[in-house]
Scaffold this motif. Structure first.
Motif, PDB file in Angstrom:
ATOM      1  N   MET A   1     -27.946   2.062  11.139  1.00 19.47           N
ATOM      2  CA  MET A   1     -28.047   2.193   9.689  1.00 19.47           C
ATOM      3  C   MET A   1     -26.653   2.045   9.074  1.00 19.47           C
ATOM      4  O   MET A   1     -25.693   2.626   9.539  1.00 19.47           O
ATOM      5  CB  MET A   1     -28.641   3.551   9.347  1.00 19.47           C
ATOM      6  N   SER A   2     -26.555   1.257   8.023  1.00 21.74           N
ATOM      7  CA  SER A   2     -25.238   1.011   7.447  1.00 21.74           C
ATOM      8  C   SER A   2     -24.831   2.170   6.553  1.00 21.74           C
ATOM      9  O   SER A   2     -25.637   3.010   6.161  1.00 21.74           O
ATOM     10  CB  SER A   2     -25.261  -0.270   6.624  1.00 21.74           C
ATOM     11  N   ASN A   3     -23.547   2.163   6.227  1.00 21.88           N
ATOM     12  CA  ASN A   3     -23.024   3.180   5.311  1.00 21.88           C
ATOM     13  C   ASN A   3     -23.731   3.128   3.973  1.00 21.88           C
ATOM     14  O   ASN A   3     -23.905   4.150   3.322  1.00 21.88           O
ATOM     15  CB  ASN A   3     -21.524   2.954   5.098  1.00 21.88           C
ATOM     16  N   LEU A   4     -24.118   1.928   3.581  1.00 24.17           N
ATOM     17  CA  LEU A   4     -24.726   1.788   2.255  1.00 24.17           C
ATOM     18  C   LEU A   4     -26.060   2.529   2.200  1.00 24.17           C
ATOM     19  O   LEU A   4     -26.374   3.218   1.225  1.00 24.17           O
ATOM     20  CB  LEU A   4     -24.918   0.311   1.907  1.00 24.17           C
ATOM     21  N   ILE A   5     -26.856   2.407   3.253  1.00 21.10           N
ATOM     22  CA  ILE A   5     -28.147   3.130   3.259  1.00 21.10           C
ATOM     23  C   ILE A   5     -27.884   4.631   3.208  1.00 21.10           C
ATOM     24  O   ILE A   5     -28.582   5.371   2.505  1.00 21.10           O
ATOM     25  CB  ILE A   5     -28.957   2.755   4.511  1.00 21.10           C
ATOM     26  N   HIS A   6     -26.857   5.043   3.936  1.00 19.40           N
ATOM     27  CA  HIS A   6     -26.497   6.465   3.899  1.00 19.40           C
ATOM     28  C   HIS A   6     -26.114   6.863   2.471  1.00 19.40           C
ATOM     29  O   HIS A   6     -26.510   7.929   1.978  1.00 19.40           O
ATOM     30  CB  HIS A   6     -25.331   6.709   4.868  1.00 19.40           C
ATOM     31  N   GLU A   7     -25.376   5.986   1.812  1.00 22.09           N
ATOM     32  CA  GLU A   7     -24.978   6.263   0.410  1.00 22.09           C
ATOM     33  C   GLU A   7     -26.197   6.350  -0.488  1.00 22.09           C
ATOM     34  O   GLU A   7     -26.265   7.194  -1.378  1.00 22.09           O
ATOM     35  CB  GLU A   7     -24.067   5.138  -0.116  1.00 22.09           C
ATOM     36  N   VAL A   8     -27.147   5.449  -0.265  1.00 27.59           N
ATOM     37  CA  VAL A   8     -28.365   5.477  -1.083  1.00 27.59           C
ATOM     38  C   VAL A   8     -29.077   6.813  -0.864  1.00 27.59           C
ATOM     39  O   VAL A   8     -29.512   7.474  -1.822  1.00 27.59           O
ATOM     40  CB  VAL A   8     -29.306   4.305  -0.740  1.00 27.59           C
ATOM     41  N   GLU A   9     -29.172   7.213   0.376  1.00 26.93           N
ATOM     42  CA  GLU A   9     -29.870   8.475   0.683  1.00 26.93           C
ATOM     43  C   GLU A   9     -29.160   9.654   0.028  1.00 26.93           C
ATOM     44  O   GLU A   9     -29.807  10.551  -0.533  1.00 26.93           O
ATOM     45  CB  GLU A   9     -29.942   8.653   2.197  1.00 26.93           C
ATOM     46  N   GLN A  10     -27.840   9.630   0.078  1.00 25.59           N
ATOM     47  CA  GLN A  10     -27.084  10.719  -0.549  1.00 25.59           C
ATOM     48  C   GLN A  10     -27.315  10.724  -2.053  1.00 25.59           C
ATOM     49  O   GLN A  10     -27.499  11.779  -2.664  1.00 25.59           O
ATOM     50  CB  GLN A  10     -25.595  10.545  -0.260  1.00 25.59           C
ATOM     51  N   ALA A  11     -27.293   9.531  -2.642  1.00 26.12           N
ATOM     52  CA  ALA A  11     -27.488   9.440  -4.087  1.00 26.12           C
ATOM     53  C   ALA A  11     -28.880   9.946  -4.477  1.00 26.12           C
ATOM     54  O   ALA A  11     -29.039  10.663  -5.467  1.00 26.12           O
ATOM     55  CB  ALA A  11     -27.300   7.997  -4.540  1.00 26.12           C
ATOM     56  N   VAL A  12     -29.858   9.546  -3.675  1.00 22.24           N
ATOM     57  CA  VAL A  12     -31.232  10.006  -3.956  1.00 22.24           C
ATOM     58  C   VAL A  12     -31.284  11.524  -3.920  1.00 22.24           C
ATOM     59  O   VAL A  12     -31.905  12.172  -4.783  1.00 22.24           O
ATOM     60  CB  VAL A  12     -32.218   9.382  -2.945  1.00 22.24           C
ATOM     61  N   ALA A  13     -30.599  12.105  -2.944  1.00 21.52           N
ATOM     62  CA  ALA A  13     -30.595  13.563  -2.824  1.00 21.52           C
ATOM     63  C   ALA A  13     -29.937  14.209  -4.038  1.00 21.52           C
ATOM     64  O   ALA A  13     -30.300  15.313  -4.449  1.00 21.52           O
ATOM     65  CB  ALA A  13     -29.862  13.968  -1.545  1.00 21.52           C
ATOM     66  N   GLN A  14     -28.970  13.482  -4.657  1.00 15.70           N
ATOM     67  CA  GLN A  14     -28.251  14.060  -5.801  1.00 15.70           C
ATOM     68  C   GLN A  14     -28.979  13.837  -7.122  1.00 15.70           C
ATOM     69  O   GLN A  14     -28.622  14.442  -8.127  1.00 15.70           O
ATOM     70  CB  GLN A  14     -26.848  13.434  -5.889  1.00 15.70           C
ATOM     71  N   GLY A  15     -29.935  12.928  -7.130  1.00 17.14           N
ATOM     72  CA  GLY A  15     -30.717  12.766  -8.355  1.00 17.14           C
ATOM     73  C   GLY A  15     -30.541  11.404  -9.004  1.00 17.14           C
ATOM     74  O   GLY A  15     -29.771  10.557  -8.566  1.00 17.14           O
ATOM     75  N   ARG A  16     -31.293  11.213 -10.074  1.00 19.42           N
ATOM     76  CA  ARG A  16     -31.415   9.932 -10.743  1.00 19.42           C
ATOM     77  C   ARG A  16     -30.066   9.351 -11.175  1.00 19.42           C
ATOM     78  O   ARG A  16     -29.788   8.183 -11.012  1.00 19.42           O
ATOM     79  CB  ARG A  16     -32.345  10.100 -11.953  1.00 19.42           C
ATOM     80  N   ARG A  17     -29.212  10.223 -11.761  1.00 19.23           N
ATOM     81  CA  ARG A  17     -27.931   9.717 -12.266  1.00 19.23           C
ATOM     82  C   ARG A  17     -27.073   9.142 -11.144  1.00 19.23           C
ATOM     83  O   ARG A  17     -26.381   8.142 -11.322  1.00 19.23           O
ATOM     84  CB  ARG A  17     -27.152  10.838 -12.961  1.00 19.23           C
ATOM     85  N   ALA A  18     -27.114   9.818 -10.012  1.00 20.78           N
ATOM     86  CA  ALA A  18     -26.314   9.338  -8.867  1.00 20.78           C
ATOM     87  C   ALA A  18     -26.832   7.987  -8.383  1.00 20.78           C
ATOM     88  O   ALA A  18     -26.054   7.100  -8.023  1.00 20.78           O
ATOM     89  CB  ALA A  18     -26.355  10.365  -7.734  1.00 20.78           C
ATOM     90  N   VAL A  19     -28.146   7.824  -8.410  1.00 17.91           N
ATOM     91  CA  VAL A  19     -28.722   6.532  -7.993  1.00 17.91           C
ATOM     92  C   VAL A  19     -28.308   5.444  -8.985  1.00 17.91           C
ATOM     93  O   VAL A  19     -27.880   4.347  -8.603  1.00 17.91           O
ATOM     94  CB  VAL A  19     -30.259   6.628  -7.897  1.00 17.91           C
ATOM     95  N   GLU A  20     -28.398   5.769 -10.281  1.00 18.57           N
ATOM     96  CA  GLU A  20     -28.011   4.778 -11.297  1.00 18.57           C
ATOM     97  C   GLU A  20     -26.536   4.419 -11.160  1.00 18.57           C
ATOM     98  O   GLU A  20     -26.139   3.263 -11.317  1.00 18.57           O
ATOM     99  CB  GLU A  20     -28.308   5.316 -12.700  1.00 18.57           C
TER     100      GLU A  20
END
Lengths: 378, 313
Positions: A1-20
């Motif tokens: 799994m790439s760092n980017l997927i990990h980043e996406v997962e982290q952002a999802v965990a932090q909420g909508r603003r983090a994903v945006e």
């Protein structure tokens, strides 16, 4: 799994603003080396990637991140690839195919448009977009009477910039020519290549069959139409070099079949062929599995393989390696070479689509009609 | 060798011929017409109105291309002989290209390699000497073809050619300055040579751009770093008129050369040294006063280390 997927997962965990915020700072689909990461955010019960790459499963499933509305998919895409795709978004058992909302790149075709992702190292060629330095040719709508088909056929005629009646020009006859203009930027390509002196000034006659799936499928009437109706009409109308070496047939897919079958039925008329992703399906044994529309094509290609003759002099063949047709095109090339014709074959990391055909035009046209760029310094 | 000449970059977007002409032959002191050669434009030769609008001085187009076409109509024997020479020149160029490829492959690799310069540099030097030899042999071979052609067919003595030459001589006598426009370098060079236009004109002010400037150099160097077909090796075509010394001009260099590729540019500059490889892009201007070159700011040359430097720097 790439760092980017990990980043996406982290952002999802932090909420909508983090994903945006992540979407704003990372372009999606995200290309890193051979890895391409797709992201879809929205209501869905299932998200799939629909593509046309031969050899891969037709639908690649996205993975939902937790219980969020974010879905990710990572695929391997070789360098310099182009991949057209759509997203399949399913809700309550009902699926819809949409363009990727996070991807601004789209490729148009007669059926609409697809999203397109560029593999590392691929850039749309600069000679495919209008160059303000390049003088523009003109495109004229006309029609040509057809004794073969009865009635008349619409055509478009491209004349190069600084066209002169007193000069003699080579001619391309382009199958699906209206689509080449609309989806493969043919006018800009011709203007640019002529301006750069990579090809000589030439005339292109665009044809567009009202029944291409039959007429282009090696229909002898189509070959007769080109030779008995269109060619004499154009030679009467336009200042053309009246030699086979100055006449080319151009076509993609079934248009390539129409080009080859016309040259084969009328050898010595067209000295140049540009065959893109030709639907040159043949059988070694038994029946083909491509449906009845291919019956006349297979019959022609099988016959051509038995008695190829020498339909032309110089042939450029191209095909995408992600097309199922790559096998047939690779098989055709040695046969064409054995006829004594000069043949160049180019494969590309691309599929059966108009931008693949557009991207090969520079190499193909300059191979068939080399321009004077080494000698002209204006 | 000329005592006053100005070489310019392409004129389509940045026309500066007018200013150059005013430098060499101020209209106040020499109101005679400018004589222009646009033979490199081939059948578009007469389409010189933009140029006339720009210079705002009387202009005579010498119609070199049309004169040769007229000669061909009258003298089929000469036409056929020139066609055969053209075919021979093409064949010789192709054969030269074959040998050139081997030399260039070796040189590119030698310039690509890093390591002990004490070992590499003598190899590069010797490989360049061999390449100089090949280029010189090719120039000599082409010159021999021209020599044999002229000895056999004596074009200068043919009635149709002499008739046109007499007219040209009169036109050139009245001209204040001769201008050579760009276009197809082989067409321009061979047609100027057929009439000995530069000989008829003599040592008087001359302005040339793009292919016109190339024709005045000792050697015609053809170049393109990204052709759609074939290799990107610069080629020597043949000798030019050698009216300007130690110079290779590179019109449209920003479009035709990868000037950021220092290794390739170094090879290019060293291949043609001691000639100065000068970029002739729009706005470029080189002035020769019979002793030395000067240039307007922004006119660049390839240094032997592969970088671009201002001419004169």
């Amino acid at each position: 799994m790439s760092n980017l997927i990990h980043e996406v997962e982290q952002a999802v965990a932090q909420g909508r603003r983090a994903v945006e915020s992540l979407i704003a700072r990372s372009s999606f689909p995200h290309v890193q080396g051979r890895n391409v990461t797709f992201l879809f955010c929205g209501d869905a019960q299932e998200v799939t990637l629909h593509h046309w790459i031969h050899g891969l499963p037709g639908q690649l499933p996205f993975r939902r991140i937790g219980k969020s509305d974010c879905w990710v998919l990572q695929i391997d895409l070789p360098p310099c690839s182009r991949m057209e795709y759509k997203l399949g978004v399913a809700m309550y058992g009902r699926g819809t195919l949409i363009r990727d909302p996070l991807n601004q790149h789209a490729a148009r075709d007669p059926f609409g448009a697809n999203s397109v992702v560029y593999g590392e190292g691929y850039h749309p060629p600069d000679w495919t977009v209008e160059d303000p330095d390049a003088r523009c040719g003109t495109v004229e709508d006309r029609h040509v009477d057809s004794k073969v088909f009865g009635g008349w056929r619409e055509i478009k005629i491209y004349r190069p910039a600084r066209f002169r009646e007193t000069r003699r020009y080579p001619m391309l006859i382009v199958h699906d020519g209206f689509d080449y203009l609309g989806f493969a930027c043919l006018q800009a390509v011709l203007d640019n290549l002529i301006h750069r002196m990579e090809i000589p000034p030439l005339i292109a006659v665009m044809t567009q069959s009202p029944d291409r799936m039959n007429e282009y499928a090696a229909d002898p009437r189509h070959a007769d139409f080109l030779v008995q109706d269109l060619l004499p009409a154009m030679e009467a109308l336009l200042p053309l070099v009246r030699q086979p070496s100055a006449r080319a047939l151009v076509g993609a897919s079934f248009g390539a079949v129409a080009s080859l079958s016309t040259a084969w039925r009328h050898p010595g008329v067209f000295g140049r062929l540009l065959l893109q992703s030709g639907s040159f399906v043949f059988t070694e044994i038994g029946e083909h599995d491509r449906g009845p529309v291919f019956d006349p094509v297979v019959k022609f290609v099988n016959e051509f393989r038995r008695k190829p003759g020498r339909p032309s002099d110089t042939v450029f063949v191209s095909c995408g390696v992600y097309e199922s047709l790559i096998y047939y095109n690779r098989s055709l090339v040695p046969l064409l070479q054995e006829t004594g014709m000069t043949v160049k074959f180019r494969e590309a990391n691309d599929g059966h689509n108009w931008e693949n055909w557009r991207d090969r035009l520079r190499e193909g046209l300059s191979f068939l009609f080399p321009g004077p760029l080494w000698l002209v310094y204006e | 060798m000329l005592s006053s000449v100005i070489l310019l970059g392409p004129q389509r977007h940045v026309p500066i011929v007018r200013a150059a002409a005013e430098t060499l032959v101020p209209v106040a002191s020499n109101p005679g017409p400018l004589a222009i050669v646009t033979a490199g434009w081939e059948e578009r030769e007469p389409e010189d109105q933009e140029f006339r609008d720009h210079v705002q001085r009387p202009v005579i187009n010498l119609e070199i291309w049309a004169r040769v076409e007229r000669i061909f109509e009258r003298d089929q024997e000469l036409l056929e002989a020139m066609r055969r020479r053209h075919a021979t020149l093409r064949s010789v160029q192709e054969l030269y290209r074959l040998r050139l490829q081997g030399h260039m492959d070796a040189l590119r690799e030698l310039f690509r390699r890093t390591g002990d310069d004490a070992l590499l540099e003598p190899e590069r030097h010797d490989a360049l000497v061999m390449l100089h030899g090949l280029d010189s042999q090719h120039v000599a071979r082409v010159a021999q073809i021209h020599h044999e052609f002229e000895a056999r067919w004596r074009p200068h003595e043919r009635a149709a050619v002499q008739r046109e030459k007499r007219e040209l001589k009169k036109l050139l006598a009245d001209a204040s300055c001769l201008l050579l426009a760009g276009g197809h370098i082989a067409v321009l060079l061979h047609r100027l040579r057929l009439f000995d236009v530069l000989g008829l004109y003599g040592d008087r002010p001359l302005i040339a751009w793009s292919a016109g400037a190339m024709a005045l150099c000792e050697r015609i160097v053809l170049f393109h770093d990204a052709p759609p077909q074939g290799s990107a090796n610069a080629e020597v075509m043949e000798a030019g008129f050698a009216l300007v010394p130690d110079l290779v001009v590179l019109p449209h260099s920003k479009k035709r050369l990868h000037t950021h590729d220092e290794r390739n540019m170094q090879l290019f500059a060293r291949r043609f040294a001691p000639a100065l490889c000068t970029l002739l892009d729009p706005g470029s201007r080189l002035d020769w006063n019979g002793r030395r070159w000067s240039a307007v700011p922004g006119t660049q040359r390839l240094a032997e280390n592969g970088t671009l430097q201002e001419v004169g720097a």
